[in-house]
Design an enzyme around this catalytic site. Structure first.
Site, short mmCIF file in Angstrom:
data_model
loop_
_atom_site.label_atom_id
_atom_site.label_comp_id
_atom_site.label_asym_id
_atom_site.label_seq_id
_atom_site.Cartn_x
_atom_site.Cartn_y
_atom_site.Cartn_z
N LYS A 1 -2.14 0.15 -4.01
CA LYS A 1 -3.43 0.80 -4.44
C LYS A 1 -4.32 0.22 -5.56
O LYS A 1 -3.83 -0.30 -6.14
CB LYS A 1 -3.33 2.20 -4.16
CG LYS A 1 -2.71 2.99 -2.85
CD LYS A 1 -4.03 3.14 -2.04
CE LYS A 1 -3.75 3.91 -0.70
NZ LYS A 1 -3.71 5.28 -0.77
N ARG B 1 4.47 6.23 2.10
CA ARG B 1 4.15 5.40 2.93
C ARG B 1 3.92 4.10 2.13
O ARG B 1 3.25 4.12 0.99
CB ARG B 1 2.56 5.92 3.44
CG ARG B 1 1.92 5.12 4.48
CD ARG B 1 0.70 5.75 4.68
NE ARG B 1 -0.21 4.90 5.65
CZ ARG B 1 -0.95 3.95 5.55
NH1 ARG B 1 -1.01 3.79 4.13
NH2 ARG B 1 -1.47 3.43 6.44
#
Length: 288
Positions: A223, A257
């Site tokens: 991210k 995830r």
């Protein structure tokens, strides 16, 4: 006990959710699993490496070309059915914010509706779909952002307090509608409706989410908050991602995830062994 599809997971059992993007423009793999054959190969590899959940998405999370509900369904519904046929015991999750797509993928065999990358709560009917099909639901904090938009100068008096208010509220609503309580998870929504400092604080205080009693899912993989913290481009964020994964595991998150399954599995197993929830794979040192 967390129950998803045919699987049950104990309170100290870390669970890997492997990402399979059915998009030509995903931020990380740039469409590597857009076509069916590489996508199915990705599923097979992820399961072999220790993923219990396969997370299928048909729309890029960030800004990009418009994808209609019909096109999103075309990318995901048939693929869900094929994954269900080939891997009857794997938990199938689908990222979508559209109730009509959720309805179709549930009919095709999905076990979990994951609003993780798709703007939690933007379509209230999605929880109704989950309740009708008795599937699981991930309730995500996105800070009120609209789908496929980036945060701009977003502020919170207390970002974690807002995360708790929104995610717990969504979870309680889902249960009141009939979603099985043991199949509801909450997610702080790293990067979504947040700047890097917000995502770091959400990670640092993750134990407050765990303390609500709802299972916590985190989506940390490569991210932007990892990239900005270390000043690294997308393809050089694995080490930062794994460090954040270890901290999140220590603080009690349960579902992860990820793009890199094998590396994440080792991190989670090591943290579980340190915490005393998992025995070492071998223990010969000092005993021979």
């Amino acid at each position: 006990m967390l129950r998803l599809g045919k699987r049950e997971f104990g309170p100290h059992e870390p669970v890997i959710m492997a990402i399979v993007n059915r998009t030509p423009d995903s931020f990380y793999d740039r469409g590597a699993t857009f076509r069916d054959e590489p996508a199915l190969a990705r599923v097979e590899q992820a399961v072999a490496e220790g993923a219990a959940i396969i997370d299928i998405g048909g729309v890029k999370a960030g800004p990009g070309e418009e994808v209609t509900a019909e096109e999103e369904a075309r990318r995901t519904v048939g693929f869900v059915a094929e994954v269900r046929r080939r891997f009857p015991d794997v938990v199938i999750s689908v990222d979508t914010w559209r109730a009509e797509v959720a309805e179709a993928v549930c009919e095709a065999g999905a076990d979990l509706l994951n609003l993780n990358d798709a703007w939690g709560g933007v379509d209230p009917a999605l929880a109704e779909v989950a309740a009708r099909h008795r599937v699981g639901l991930v309730c995500t904090h996105a800070g009120g952002a609209r789908p496929r938009t980036r945060p701009h100068r977003v502020t919170y008096d207390d970002v974690v307090a807002d995360i708790l208010r929104v995610t717990v509220g969504l979870a309680e609503r889902a249960v009141s509608l009939g979603v099985p309580r043991e199949s509801v998870l909450i997610d702080p929504g790293h990067d979504f409706g947040k700047n890097t400092r917000h995502s770091l604080e959400a990670t640092r205080r993750l134990d407050e989410m765990v303390g609500t009693g709802w299972p916590v899912l985190v989506s940390l993989s490569n991210k932007d908050f990892v990239g900005e913290s270390l000043d690294r481009p997308v393809k050089e964020r694995l080490i930062g991602t794994l460090a954040t994964t270890a901290v999140s595991a220590w603080l009690g998150a349960q579902v992860y995830r990820v793009h890199e399954v094998a590396e994440t599995r080792q991190v989670l197993d090591m943290v579980a062994s340190i915490a005393g929830h998992r025995v070492p794979a071998v223990a010969r040192r000092g005993l021979a």
